[in-house]
Enzyme design. Structure first.
Site: not given
Ligand code: XIL
Length: 363
Positions: A176, A217, A253, A281, A283
């Site tokens: 990020e 990422n 996401h 990641e 969802d």
């Molecule tokens: C999130 C986790 O899912 C949570 O449990 C934590 O509190 C915060 O981080 N992008 C990412 C992940 O790269 O590491 C994040 O994960 C979600 C967004």
């Protein structure tokens, strides 16, 4: 590289044998033999076995589930190991977890997840070495200057990558780093070191492990736009200048029906550079309370992501950010949204599970 030949358990091998008998081969994208149609019950085979047939892997992040006891704990572990062949520690490999004090590293939590993965023939995605979030206070409140930050970054990466050498097949080296408009994001590392922190991180990771795959990422880079254009320009420049990088992770996401129409084209342009793409990641959050209609749309969204990965040769895997709605970051992060994963809070399969299954089976 441990991202090697698939080694499934008995069930998985049975699935592979059956699929092979039906003419399903590893030559992804081939329609010569037609779609794979399991005979009766669409949940006969583990997702990981179908994924192997499709030429990709399917994974999940894991966090609190590993600490659940009783039937919740056993359901969590049995579904995770049966269905998935990639494990991403959702939090256990982040800076604040691994490096809580200047000279203190804590590896026990992450090591136990790695052990679970090894026991279940899963590979591990390391997440994440360098990020502006989940940094310990000793870093952010230490009043450090540029040279100290540079040293902290180098030391952290060298220590962590060396510890997990041979146990992690890919690292999200930097997470990020960009804003949605394509500019570089302000944060501890950027503010102290400047833009060179990104390539420093990749070089340090490669110095510590010559074989592990190194990924950039981010979120909101799944489609073509200002942010993914900036990532594309950065990685292209890295390749020209010999900065070590092997792939790009699309976090994915998504909001309901929020998939970019350019997902496939975007995977393809990174792949054309010779890079791998991982969906890291995934969802799909829905407004809650959800409805059958919303869960059906969500299922279609999951199907489309998995199908896009299978169809684009550069895409090696799809990892969901957890698998049960019992443990998802969504409800606490996006108020009013939830039910984002393929299993519900009671470990029951949702339509999204079935659509992932069908996508992996070529349907
Ligand atoms: C999130 C986790 O899912 C949570 O449990 C934590 O509190 C915060 O981080 N992008 C990412 C992940 O790269 O590491 C994040 O994960 C979600 C967004």
């Amino acid at each position: 590289m441990p991202f090697g030949p698939y080694r499934g358990g008995g069930l998985a091998l049975a699935a592979v044998a059956w699929l092979a008998a039906c003419g399903g081969g590893a030559d992804r994208g081939s329609s010569a033999t037609g779609p794979i149609v399991p005979p009766v019950d669409t949940d006969t085979f583990p997702l990981r076995a179908l994924a192997q047939q499709a030429g990709i892997r399917i994974g999940s992040a894991g966090d609190r589930g590993f600490r659940w006891t009783g039937s919740d704990g056993s359901s969590f572990r049995s579904i995770l190991s049966r269905e998935f062949s990639v494990l991403t520690p959702e939090n256990d490999m982040k800076f604040d977890h691994l490096h809580p004090a200047p000279t203190t590293y804590y590896f026990a939590g992450a090591d136990s997840l790695v052990a679970f993965a090894q026991q279940n023939q899963m590979v591990v995605r390391g997440h994440t070495l360098v990020w502006h979030q989940q940094l310990p206070r000793w870093i952010t409140s230490g009043g450090f200057g540029a040279d100290e930050a540079w040293q902290q970054l180098s030391d952290h990466i060298a220590t962590v990558v060396s510890h997990f050498k041979g146990k992690v097949f890919a690292w999200d080296v930097v997470n990020e780093a960009f804003n949605d408009d394509g500019s570089l994001r302000s944060g501890y590392w950027f503010d102290h070191i400047g833009r060179s922190y990104i390539e420093l991180a990749f070089r340090a990771a490669r110095a510590a492990d010559p074989n592990v795959a190194l990924f950039y990422n981010d979120y909101n880079i799944e489609g073509i736009g200002p942010k993914s254009d900036s990532v594309y320009a950065m990685v292209k420049d890295f390749l020209v200048r010999g900065v070590p990088i092997n792939g790009v992770g699309f976090q994915a996401h998504f909001t309901l029906n929020g998939l970019p129409s350019t997902l496939g084209a975007n995977i393809a342009r990174f792949a054309a550079l010779g890079l791998k793409v991982h969906i890291t990641e995934l969802d799909v959050r829905v407004p809650v309370p959800s409805s059958n209609a919303r869960l059906a749309s969500q299922a279609q969204n999951y199907h489309d992501v998995v199908a896009a990965c299978i169809q684009n040769k550069g895409c090696e895997l799809v990892t969901t950010w957890g698998f049960t709605d019992k443990d998802s970051w969504v409800p606490s992060t996006f108020p009013g949204q939830g039910d984002a994963l393929p299993w519900d809070s009671f470990f029951q399969r949702k339509p999204a599970y079935r659509s992932i299954y069908n996508a992996l089976a070529g349907r």
